[in-house]
Design a protein around this motif. Sequence first.
Motif, PDB file in Angstrom:
ATOM      1  N   PRO A  58      31.516  70.500  20.671  1.00  0.00           N
ATOM      2  CA  PRO A  58      30.812  71.752  20.976  1.00  0.00           C
ATOM      3  C   PRO A  58      31.061  72.293  22.374  1.00  0.00           C
ATOM      4  O   PRO A  58      30.653  73.430  22.664  1.00  0.00           O
ATOM      5  CB  PRO A  58      29.342  71.376  20.795  1.00  0.00           C
ATOM      6  N   ALA A  59      31.704  71.517  23.246  1.00  0.00           N
ATOM      7  CA  ALA A  59      31.962  71.984  24.618  1.00  0.00           C
ATOM      8  C   ALA A  59      33.306  71.461  25.097  1.00  0.00           C
ATOM      9  O   ALA A  59      33.855  70.504  24.543  1.00  0.00           O
ATOM     10  CB  ALA A  59      30.848  71.529  25.559  1.00  0.00           C
ATOM     11  N   PHE A  60      33.818  72.090  26.132  1.00  0.00           N
ATOM     12  CA  PHE A  60      35.090  71.653  26.711  1.00  0.00           C
ATOM     13  C   PHE A  60      34.909  70.415  27.590  1.00  0.00           C
ATOM     14  O   PHE A  60      35.878  69.726  27.899  1.00  0.00           O
ATOM     15  CB  PHE A  60      35.713  72.775  27.534  1.00  0.00           C
ATOM     16  N   THR A  61      33.676  70.160  27.997  1.00  0.00           N
ATOM     17  CA  THR A  61      33.372  68.993  28.810  1.00  0.00           C
ATOM     18  C   THR A  61      32.071  68.395  28.312  1.00  0.00           C
ATOM     19  O   THR A  61      31.260  69.089  27.699  1.00  0.00           O
ATOM     20  CB  THR A  61      33.256  69.374  30.302  1.00  0.00           C
ATOM     21  N   GLY A  84      33.921  73.616  36.502  1.00  0.00           N
ATOM     22  CA  GLY A  84      35.322  73.313  36.758  1.00  0.00           C
ATOM     23  C   GLY A  84      36.257  73.657  35.628  1.00  0.00           C
ATOM     24  O   GLY A  84      37.472  73.434  35.741  1.00  0.00           O
ATOM     25  N   VAL A  85      35.734  74.201  34.544  1.00  0.00           N
ATOM     26  CA  VAL A  85      36.563  74.586  33.399  1.00  0.00           C
ATOM     27  C   VAL A  85      37.008  76.031  33.563  1.00  0.00           C
ATOM     28  O   VAL A  85      36.175  76.940  33.630  1.00  0.00           O
ATOM     29  CB  VAL A  85      35.789  74.426  32.073  1.00  0.00           C
ATOM     30  N   TRP A 113      44.250  79.225  28.852  1.00  0.00           N
ATOM     31  CA  TRP A 113      44.322  78.733  27.478  1.00  0.00           C
ATOM     32  C   TRP A 113      44.892  77.320  27.412  1.00  0.00           C
ATOM     33  O   TRP A 113      44.331  76.444  26.754  1.00  0.00           O
ATOM     34  CB  TRP A 113      45.164  79.677  26.624  1.00  0.00           C
ATOM     35  N   ASP A 114      46.018  77.088  28.058  1.00  0.00           N
ATOM     36  CA  ASP A 114      46.673  75.786  27.961  1.00  0.00           C
ATOM     37  C   ASP A 114      45.773  74.670  28.477  1.00  0.00           C
ATOM     38  O   ASP A 114      45.719  73.579  27.883  1.00  0.00           O
ATOM     39  CB  ASP A 114      47.994  75.798  28.722  1.00  0.00           C
ATOM     40  N   ALA A 115      45.067  74.930  29.567  1.00  0.00           N
ATOM     41  CA  ALA A 115      44.183  73.909  30.125  1.00  0.00           C
ATOM     42  C   ALA A 115      43.025  73.613  29.174  1.00  0.00           C
ATOM     43  O   ALA A 115      42.641  72.448  28.990  1.00  0.00           O
ATOM     44  CB  ALA A 115      43.657  74.351  31.486  1.00  0.00           C
ATOM     45  N   CYS A 116      42.479  74.657  28.562  1.00  0.00           N
ATOM     46  CA  CYS A 116      41.368  74.459  27.622  1.00  0.00           C
ATOM     47  C   CYS A 116      41.834  73.697  26.387  1.00  0.00           C
ATOM     48  O   CYS A 116      41.143  72.801  25.895  1.00  0.00           O
ATOM     49  CB  CYS A 116      40.771  75.804  27.230  1.00  0.00           C
ATOM     50  N   ALA A 117      43.012  74.048  25.878  1.00  0.00           N
ATOM     51  CA  ALA A 117      43.543  73.352  24.706  1.00  0.00           C
ATOM     52  C   ALA A 117      43.816  71.882  25.026  1.00  0.00           C
ATOM     53  O   ALA A 117      43.560  70.989  24.202  1.00  0.00           O
ATOM     54  CB  ALA A 117      44.811  74.039  24.217  1.00  0.00           C
ATOM     55  N   ALA A 118      44.314  71.617  26.220  1.00  0.00           N
ATOM     56  CA  ALA A 118      44.589  70.236  26.618  1.00  0.00           C
ATOM     57  C   ALA A 118      43.297  69.427  26.708  1.00  0.00           C
ATOM     58  O   ALA A 118      43.256  68.240  26.335  1.00  0.00           O
ATOM     59  CB  ALA A 118      45.325  70.219  27.955  1.00  0.00           C
ATOM     60  N   ARG A 119      42.235  70.042  27.213  1.00  0.00           N
ATOM     61  CA  ARG A 119      40.937  69.361  27.271  1.00  0.00           C
ATOM     62  C   ARG A 119      40.471  68.958  25.869  1.00  0.00           C
ATOM     63  O   ARG A 119      39.972  67.859  25.650  1.00  0.00           O
ATOM     64  CB  ARG A 119      39.888  70.266  27.913  1.00  0.00           C
ATOM     65  N   LEU A 120      40.623  69.862  24.919  1.00  0.00           N
ATOM     66  CA  LEU A 120      40.182  69.583  23.554  1.00  0.00           C
ATOM     67  C   LEU A 120      41.041  68.510  22.906  1.00  0.00           C
ATOM     68  O   LEU A 120      40.548  67.670  22.148  1.00  0.00           O
ATOM     69  CB  LEU A 120      40.196  70.865  22.732  1.00  0.00           C
ATOM     70  N   ALA A 121      42.339  68.517  23.187  1.00  0.00           N
ATOM     71  CA  ALA A 121      43.219  67.491  22.641  1.00  0.00           C
ATOM     72  C   ALA A 121      42.842  66.105  23.167  1.00  0.00           C
ATOM     73  O   ALA A 121      42.950  65.102  22.445  1.00  0.00           O
ATOM     74  CB  ALA A 121      44.671  67.809  22.977  1.00  0.00           C
TER      75      ALA A 121
END
Length: 408
Positions: free
Chosen positions: A124-127, A135-136, A141-149
């Motif tokens: 439900p969240a990126f962190t 800090g998000v 986009w790429d950074a957010c996708a990497a966090r989810l991966a």
Amino acid sequence: MTSEGAAVIEGEAAPGWEPVLDAFADAQARDPGSAQLAVYQRGHLVVDTWTAAEGAGTRPFGPDSVGVLMSVTKGLAAVCVQMLSQNGELDVADPVSRYWPEFARNGKAGTTVADLLTHSAGLPAFTGDPADAAGVDLLDWDACAARLADARPMWRPGSAFHYHPLTYGHLVGEVVRRVTGSTVGSYFAAEVAAPLGLDLWIGLPPHEDHRFVHQHHPGSPPTPAELTAALHSVGLTPHDGLARSILASMAELASVTSAFRSRQGRAAEIPAAGGIGNARSLARLYAALIGHVDGVRLLSPLTVERARAPRTDHLPAPAPLRRPAHTHPARFGLGFELPRRGLPMLGEGSFGHAGAGGPLGMAHPESGLAVGYTCTEMTWDGSQGPDPRWIPWTRAIHRAAGLTTGLW
């Protein structure tokens, strides 16, 4: 056309649909903001109306004005996935990792595309901590996708569901990007908006920014004491991992909502909340999902049936979260909201998506109805039943279309 005590509205309606104009005027009488309402029936525009509040914003408001659609955008992203599925380019039953290999990390190898569409992926969240939310970079986009991966789900994917306010868009959008090679905003623009001539975007182009009208989000953020009380009411404490993730998601949503006031924020692709458009285009989009509009139909009847089939009615809330007995939890098909007490739409069989504040897009295949509504006074939060502004014109649409089943 207005009735006594109603807002002054503009626009027109086809013969037999005039009462919807009166109902819209009545609905907006107590709303200090501007709004738009459009209705299609069986591929034809039968209501196209709007009201402009005096002194509302620095730009004139009319039928071509556009604004942020908040979570209505989730329906736009779902359309992209449904089209790819219909074309055989992806299967929603497949693991996400078939298309996005890095996603298999940390217990997510079995997460399916359907889990993403139904808010059951456990992300439900990126962190996982509200203290880290600042800090998000939600525009990266790429950074957010990497966090989810890299993330570990808060519950076993597919075993429970809880709303994913922002992550839904990046999860679904990254699958679209991996399958097509295009961002979800680019795919939507080329395959959905262009054939229908829609004023609807996931990422507003610079040359359209002059049409953008800012919205007002009244109220103030809850205090720490109010948040703690709210968490306790659903069986959580501020120290629970799930609670921290939910609080982080709230902080992320507040941050991105603020970003929409900037040109950079409006240009970013935020496919869970950042869609921008008007009511006429929303209604036209949903009309083209369930029938032909000027020769264009986006989804087959079979695809629509699959998209609106209930997918979450059997799923519990993730432990230890409990849903209060008096609430009416959200219901989802494959990426679309389904009718419930707090969001009756056009009755059973409807599908679509509402957004925080009050915007709404929806369709009812059996009657051929498709509706788009936008507003600048973003007052609805979903916790107290349907938006009072929806009720008069929804009932009027029901009557004009000759529907006999009750809404409430």
